[in-house]
Design a protein around this motif. Sequence first.
Motif, PDB file in Angstrom:
ATOM      1  N   LYS A  27       3.334   9.943 -10.374  1.00  0.00           N
ATOM      2  CA  LYS A  27       2.778  10.133 -11.213  1.00  0.00           C
ATOM      3  C   LYS A  27       2.004  11.291 -11.361  1.00  0.00           C
ATOM      4  O   LYS A  27       2.222  12.258 -12.404  1.00  0.00           O
ATOM      5  N   MET A  28       1.341  11.524 -10.400  1.00  0.00           N
ATOM      6  CA  MET A  28       0.417  12.780 -10.121  1.00  0.00           C
ATOM      7  C   MET A  28       1.504  14.023 -10.197  1.00  0.00           C
ATOM      8  O   MET A  28       1.215  15.081 -11.065  1.00  0.00           O
ATOM      9  N   ARG A  29       2.764  14.078  -9.568  1.00  0.00           N
ATOM     10  CA  ARG A  29       3.727  15.167  -9.726  1.00  0.00           C
ATOM     11  C   ARG A  29       4.105  15.529 -11.102  1.00  0.00           C
ATOM     12  O   ARG A  29       4.120  16.635 -11.464  1.00  0.00           O
ATOM     13  N   GLN A  30       4.360  14.308 -11.703  1.00  0.00           N
ATOM     14  CA  GLN A  30       4.903  14.556 -13.147  1.00  0.00           C
ATOM     15  C   GLN A  30       3.903  15.044 -14.020  1.00  0.00           C
ATOM     16  O   GLN A  30       4.128  15.812 -14.924  1.00  0.00           O
ATOM     17  N   GLN A  31       2.738  14.659 -13.835  1.00  0.00           N
ATOM     18  CA  GLN A  31       1.610  15.045 -14.835  1.00  0.00           C
ATOM     19  C   GLN A  31       1.239  16.463 -14.684  1.00  0.00           C
ATOM     20  O   GLN A  31       0.901  17.237 -15.565  1.00  0.00           O
ATOM     21  N   TYR A  32       1.109  16.968 -13.333  1.00  0.00           N
ATOM     22  CA  TYR A  32       0.402  18.163 -13.173  1.00  0.00           C
ATOM     23  C   TYR A  32       1.614  19.207 -12.540  1.00  0.00           C
ATOM     24  O   TYR A  32       1.286  20.491 -12.664  1.00  0.00           O
ATOM     25  N   ALA A  34       0.837  -1.196  -0.058  1.00  0.00           N
ATOM     26  CA  ALA A  34       0.025  -0.162   0.076  1.00  0.00           C
ATOM     27  C   ALA A  34       1.043   1.322   0.225  1.00  0.00           C
ATOM     28  O   ALA A  34       0.365   2.243  -0.521  1.00  0.00           O
ATOM     29  N   ALA A  35       1.981   1.101   0.721  1.00  0.00           N
ATOM     30  CA  ALA A  35       2.903   2.291   0.622  1.00  0.00           C
ATOM     31  C   ALA A  35       3.684   2.509  -0.431  1.00  0.00           C
ATOM     32  O   ALA A  35       3.668   3.623  -0.992  1.00  0.00           O
ATOM     33  N   ALA A  36       3.990   1.314  -1.081  1.00  0.00           N
ATOM     34  CA  ALA A  36       4.694   1.556  -2.412  1.00  0.00           C
ATOM     35  C   ALA A  36       3.761   1.988  -3.604  1.00  0.00           C
ATOM     36  O   ALA A  36       4.185   2.875  -4.466  1.00  0.00           O
ATOM     37  N   ALA A  37       2.510   1.622  -3.607  1.00  0.00           N
ATOM     38  CA  ALA A  37       1.579   2.053  -4.555  1.00  0.00           C
ATOM     39  C   ALA A  37       1.467   3.665  -4.243  1.00  0.00           C
ATOM     40  O   ALA A  37       1.256   4.275  -5.523  1.00  0.00           O
ATOM     41  N   ALA A  38       1.185   4.108  -3.090  1.00  0.00           N
ATOM     42  CA  ALA A  38       0.952   5.528  -2.915  1.00  0.00           C
ATOM     43  C   ALA A  38       1.908   6.181  -3.495  1.00  0.00           C
ATOM     44  O   ALA A  38       1.870   7.384  -4.083  1.00  0.00           O
ATOM     45  N   ILE A  39       3.309   5.952  -3.356  1.00  0.00           N
ATOM     46  CA  ILE A  39       4.435   6.406  -3.716  1.00  0.00           C
ATOM     47  C   ILE A  39       4.383   6.671  -5.299  1.00  0.00           C
ATOM     48  O   ILE A  39       4.703   7.786  -5.748  1.00  0.00           O
ATOM     49  N   CYS A  40       4.040   5.642  -6.046  1.00  0.00           N
ATOM     50  CA  CYS A  40       4.132   5.528  -7.411  1.00  0.00           C
ATOM     51  C   CYS A  40       2.803   6.321  -7.848  1.00  0.00           C
ATOM     52  O   CYS A  40       2.892   7.170  -8.709  1.00  0.00           O
ATOM     53  N   PHE A  41       1.629   6.412  -7.263  1.00  0.00           N
ATOM     54  CA  PHE A  41       0.586   7.240  -7.579  1.00  0.00           C
ATOM     55  C   PHE A  41       0.911   8.752  -7.550  1.00  0.00           C
ATOM     56  O   PHE A  41       0.524   9.541  -8.295  1.00  0.00           O
ATOM     57  N   PHE A  42       1.531   9.273  -6.540  1.00  0.00           N
ATOM     58  CA  PHE A  42       1.878  10.657  -6.404  1.00  0.00           C
ATOM     59  C   PHE A  42       2.916  11.215  -7.130  1.00  0.00           C
ATOM     60  O   PHE A  42       3.188  12.197  -7.301  1.00  0.00           O
TER      61      PHE A  42
END
Length: 269
Positions: free
Chosen positions: A261-266, A251-259
């Motif tokens: 992605k969000m940082r790069q995108q926006y 769950a921690a690994a997934a959250a790191i990857c999600f955000f």
Amino acid sequence: MHTITSREHALFKQLIKLEKSARQRRSDCLTLLDGAHLIQAYRRAQGLPTKLIVSESGYQHPEIRSLVSEISKNAEVHAVMFSDGLFKQVSPVKTPTGIIALITIPTTVPNTVNDHQTFCLLLEAIQDPGNLGSILRSAAAAGVSDIYLSDGCADVWSPKTLRAAMGAHFALTLHEASDLAQVIQRFKNSNGRVIAATLRAPRHLYQVDLKGTIALVFGNEGAGLSQQILGVIDEQIAIPMQGNTESLNVAAAAAICFFEKMRQQYYEH
């Protein structure tokens, strides 16, 4: 409001089965929401529950009394009261909150992929309901639209998963019993990239472009991803770690990857 005090009542028996059995939940297409927060989240996103169940002591709390009053104004929603003893037996938590809602589980087609999906998540055999719920919560916050779950995953509509996700279910489209290899191929056919998080990937998270149409893939807490899935993805990435740490909670690994992605995108210029 009708008060139920007998263990022989049909509703009591139904709730006991739904709380304990994933098979029963799937068969009835129903599940339980525990607590005012989850019920309010469902109400905002999906509408009215099928039924409200409150305990005698729970009904004395102003928040619960107000919530029951608001929802039961609709003639389609039936509210009943259980004695505290019965309510404790059907409650999914050790310390009952005093209110439960019965809701219909949304139906989705397992392997459907369309051109509007720009950020998706694939989960293979995530077995812990707490991990699964936490992943859903982070995914919703990071803008994931669809989540595809393999057969080996914990029940995404169990009361434990619902509590851990804190209402995220109602912001996501959840595809249970998905053939992940088929979903990956369809996602790639729609010009998406499929990236899996693994422990020993050749490149790490911060070296990879995550902008655009992406599906992220995470595997079982102990075994990771199957060779079948690793054989059809586009790329593997690792999360860089210092010291002697071997791995992160999924769950921690997934959250790191999600955000990331969000940082790069926006936010990346």
